[in-house]
Scaffold this motif. Structure first.
Motif, short mmCIF file in Angstrom:
data_model
loop_
_atom_site.label_atom_id
_atom_site.label_comp_id
_atom_site.label_asym_id
_atom_site.label_seq_id
_atom_site.Cartn_x
_atom_site.Cartn_y
_atom_site.Cartn_z
N ARG A 185 -11.94 3.65 18.25
CA ARG A 185 -12.11 2.26 17.81
C ARG A 185 -12.81 2.19 16.45
O ARG A 185 -12.63 1.23 15.70
CB ARG A 185 -12.89 1.47 18.85
CG ARG A 185 -14.37 1.81 18.97
CD ARG A 185 -15.01 1.00 20.10
NE ARG A 185 -16.44 1.19 20.21
CZ ARG A 185 -17.02 2.14 20.92
NH1 ARG A 185 -16.26 3.02 21.57
NH2 ARG A 185 -18.33 2.23 20.99
N TYR A 186 -13.59 3.20 16.11
CA TYR A 186 -14.26 3.21 14.82
C TYR A 186 -13.29 3.55 13.68
O TYR A 186 -13.61 3.35 12.51
CB TYR A 186 -15.40 4.23 14.83
CG TYR A 186 -16.46 3.93 15.86
CD1 TYR A 186 -17.26 2.79 15.76
CD2 TYR A 186 -16.64 4.76 16.96
CE1 TYR A 186 -18.22 2.50 16.72
CE2 TYR A 186 -17.60 4.49 17.92
CZ TYR A 186 -18.39 3.36 17.80
OH TYR A 186 -19.34 3.08 18.75
N ASN A 187 -12.12 4.08 14.03
CA ASN A 187 -11.11 4.43 13.03
C ASN A 187 -9.96 3.43 13.00
O ASN A 187 -9.12 3.48 12.10
CB ASN A 187 -10.55 5.82 13.33
CG ASN A 187 -11.64 6.84 13.57
OD1 ASN A 187 -12.06 7.04 14.70
ND2 ASN A 187 -12.12 7.47 12.52
N ASN A 188 -9.96 2.53 13.98
CA ASN A 188 -8.89 1.54 14.08
C ASN A 188 -8.86 0.61 12.87
O ASN A 188 -9.90 0.19 12.38
CB ASN A 188 -9.09 0.72 15.36
CG ASN A 188 -7.90 -0.15 15.67
OD1 ASN A 188 -6.75 0.23 15.44
ND2 ASN A 188 -8.15 -1.33 16.21
N ARG A 227 -17.84 4.15 0.07
CA ARG A 227 -17.56 3.93 -1.34
C ARG A 227 -17.96 5.11 -2.22
O ARG A 227 -17.31 5.40 -3.22
CB ARG A 227 -18.29 2.66 -1.82
CG ARG A 227 -17.62 1.93 -2.95
CD ARG A 227 -18.34 0.63 -3.27
NE ARG A 227 -17.87 -0.48 -2.47
CZ ARG A 227 -18.32 -1.71 -2.61
NH1 ARG A 227 -19.27 -1.98 -3.48
NH2 ARG A 227 -17.83 -2.67 -1.86
N THR A 228 -19.02 5.80 -1.85
CA THR A 228 -19.55 6.84 -2.74
C THR A 228 -19.18 8.26 -2.31
O THR A 228 -19.52 9.22 -3.00
CB THR A 228 -21.09 6.75 -2.80
OG1 THR A 228 -21.62 6.88 -1.47
CG2 THR A 228 -21.52 5.41 -3.39
N VAL A 229 -18.49 8.40 -1.18
CA VAL A 229 -18.15 9.73 -0.66
C VAL A 229 -16.68 9.78 -0.29
O VAL A 229 -16.15 8.84 0.29
CB VAL A 229 -19.00 10.08 0.59
CG1 VAL A 229 -18.56 11.40 1.20
CG2 VAL A 229 -20.48 10.14 0.23
N ASN A 230 -16.01 10.87 -0.64
CA ASN A 230 -14.66 11.13 -0.14
C ASN A 230 -14.81 11.86 1.19
O ASN A 230 -15.12 13.04 1.23
CB ASN A 230 -13.87 11.97 -1.14
CG ASN A 230 -12.44 12.23 -0.70
OD1 ASN A 230 -12.17 12.40 0.49
ND2 ASN A 230 -11.52 12.28 -1.65
N CYS A 231 -14.59 11.12 2.29
CA CYS A 231 -14.84 11.68 3.62
C CYS A 231 -13.97 12.89 3.91
O CYS A 231 -14.43 13.87 4.51
CB CYS A 231 -14.61 10.61 4.68
SG CYS A 231 -15.69 9.16 4.54
N TYR A 267 -10.46 7.76 8.35
CA TYR A 267 -11.91 7.63 8.24
C TYR A 267 -12.28 6.17 8.04
O TYR A 267 -11.74 5.48 7.18
CB TYR A 267 -12.43 8.42 7.04
CG TYR A 267 -12.24 9.91 7.15
CD1 TYR A 267 -13.12 10.69 7.89
CD2 TYR A 267 -11.19 10.54 6.49
CE1 TYR A 267 -12.95 12.07 7.97
CE2 TYR A 267 -11.01 11.92 6.56
CZ TYR A 267 -11.90 12.67 7.31
OH TYR A 267 -11.73 14.02 7.39
N GLY A 268 -13.24 5.71 8.83
CA GLY A 268 -13.67 4.32 8.72
C GLY A 268 -14.96 4.19 7.94
O GLY A 268 -15.33 5.05 7.14
N ARG A 269 -15.68 3.11 8.21
CA ARG A 269 -16.96 2.87 7.56
C ARG A 269 -17.94 3.97 7.98
O ARG A 269 -18.05 4.30 9.17
CB ARG A 269 -17.49 1.49 7.95
CG ARG A 269 -18.73 1.06 7.20
CD ARG A 269 -19.07 -0.39 7.49
NE ARG A 269 -18.09 -1.30 6.89
CZ ARG A 269 -17.17 -1.96 7.56
NH1 ARG A 269 -17.06 -1.80 8.86
NH2 ARG A 269 -16.33 -2.78 6.94
N GLY A 270 -18.63 4.54 7.03
CA GLY A 270 -19.52 5.65 7.34
C GLY A 270 -18.76 6.89 7.76
O GLY A 270 -19.28 7.77 8.45
N CYS A 271 -17.51 6.97 7.35
CA CYS A 271 -16.59 8.07 7.64
C CYS A 271 -16.11 8.11 9.09
O CYS A 271 -15.35 9.00 9.46
CB CYS A 271 -17.17 9.43 7.26
SG CYS A 271 -17.24 9.69 5.46
N GLY A 272 -16.52 7.15 9.93
CA GLY A 272 -16.05 7.11 11.31
C GLY A 272 -16.17 8.46 11.98
O GLY A 272 -15.24 8.98 12.60
#
Length: 214
Positions: free
Chosen positions: A139-142, A157-161, A171-176
C-alpha cells in the motif's frame, strides 16, 4: 519494444499479431496451476522470480521496460508486458515469499492489480489485500510510478531510491522502503529483498479474475 526473445523462452502459449509495428495480445506467458488460494483450474502468469541469485536486478529503465533474465532462473518479464496483460483491469496479484534462513513461507494477495502505460511511467495500482502473515506493505507503493537508477520517478525529492537501494521498483514517499522485491539478492538489510522484513526469495504472479469476481 518488448523483449520478444525473453517472452518466447517463457511462453507456454503465445500469439503475436504484428500490425503496423504494434504487438497485439493475448499472451499466456508462464502458466502454473494454482497454489494456496485459488481453484485448481485457474492459471498463473509469473512475471518476477528471485530464487537463484543468477541474474542482477540492479538495472536501468530499458531493461525493466523490456524484461530480462531466464525463465529457468530469475527473471523480470517487463513493464510493457505487464501493462498489456493488466490493462483490462481484470487481473489479481499473488506474491509468494520465503524469509531469510528459509524458515517461513509468506504470501500476499491483491484482488486487483493493474500497471499504467509507459506514458505514465507504469504506475502501480493494487487493492483488496489478503494474506495471513505477510501484511499489506505494498500500500505504501500504490499509485507511485516505477523508478530505476537512471529514471528517477520516486517520492523522495533529494534521493534516487533505485540508485540507493539497488533495483527498480515502485518507490513511494520516503522510498516506500517496507517492500522491495527487486533488491540485491546477496545483501541482508535495507538494500536486500524486503517485504516487511528480509527475504531470500520471491515470486510475483498474476491471474485473470473470474467473471463473477467483481
Amino acid at each position: 519494444m518488448l523483449n520478444i526473445q525473453l517472452l518466447l523462452k517463457i511462453s507456454l502459449k503465445m500469439w503475436l499479431v504484428l500490425i503496423f509495428g504494434i504487438v497485439n495480445y493475448p499472451l499466456q506467458i508462464r502458466a502454473e496451476d494454482k497454489k494456496n488460494t485459488c481453484a485448481a483450474h485457474e492459471k498463473w502468469t509469473v512475471f518476477q522470480r528471485r530464487k537463484y541469485g543468477n541474474v542482477s536486478f540492479d538495472r536501468g529503465w530499458h531493461d525493466y521496460v523490456n524484461g530480462f533474465g531466464d525463465c529457468d532462473g530469475d527473471f523480470w518479464l517487463g513493464l510493457e508486458a505487464l501493462h498489456e496483460l493488466t490493462k483490462g483491469d481484470d487481473m489479481s496479484l499473488e506474491i509468494n515469499m520465503m524469509s531469510r534462513g528459509k524458515k517461513n513461507h509468506l504470501w500476499a494477495k491483491y484482488r486487483t492489480f493493474r500497471i499504467s502505460p509507459g506514458s505514465d511511467f507504469y504506475i502501480l495500482h493494487v487493492s483488496g489485500y489478503s494474506g495471513p502473515d505477510a501484511r499489506d506493505v505494498l500500500r505504501y507503493n500504490n499509485n507511485w510510478q516505477f523508478s530505476t537508477k537512471d529514471a528517477d520517478h520516486d517520492g523522495w525529492r533529494t534521493v534516487n531510491c533505485a540508485s540507493y537501494f539497488g533495483g527498480g521498483w515502485w518507490y513511494g514517499r520516503g522510498c516506500g522502503a517496507t517492500s522491495h522485491l527487486n533488491g540485491n539478492f546477496n545483501k541482508i538489510g535495507v538494500k536486500g529483498i524486503r517485504w516487511n522484513g528480509y527475504l531470500c526469495c520471491s515470486e510475483m504472479k498474476l491471474y485473470k479474475r473470474a467473471a463473477g469476481d467483481i
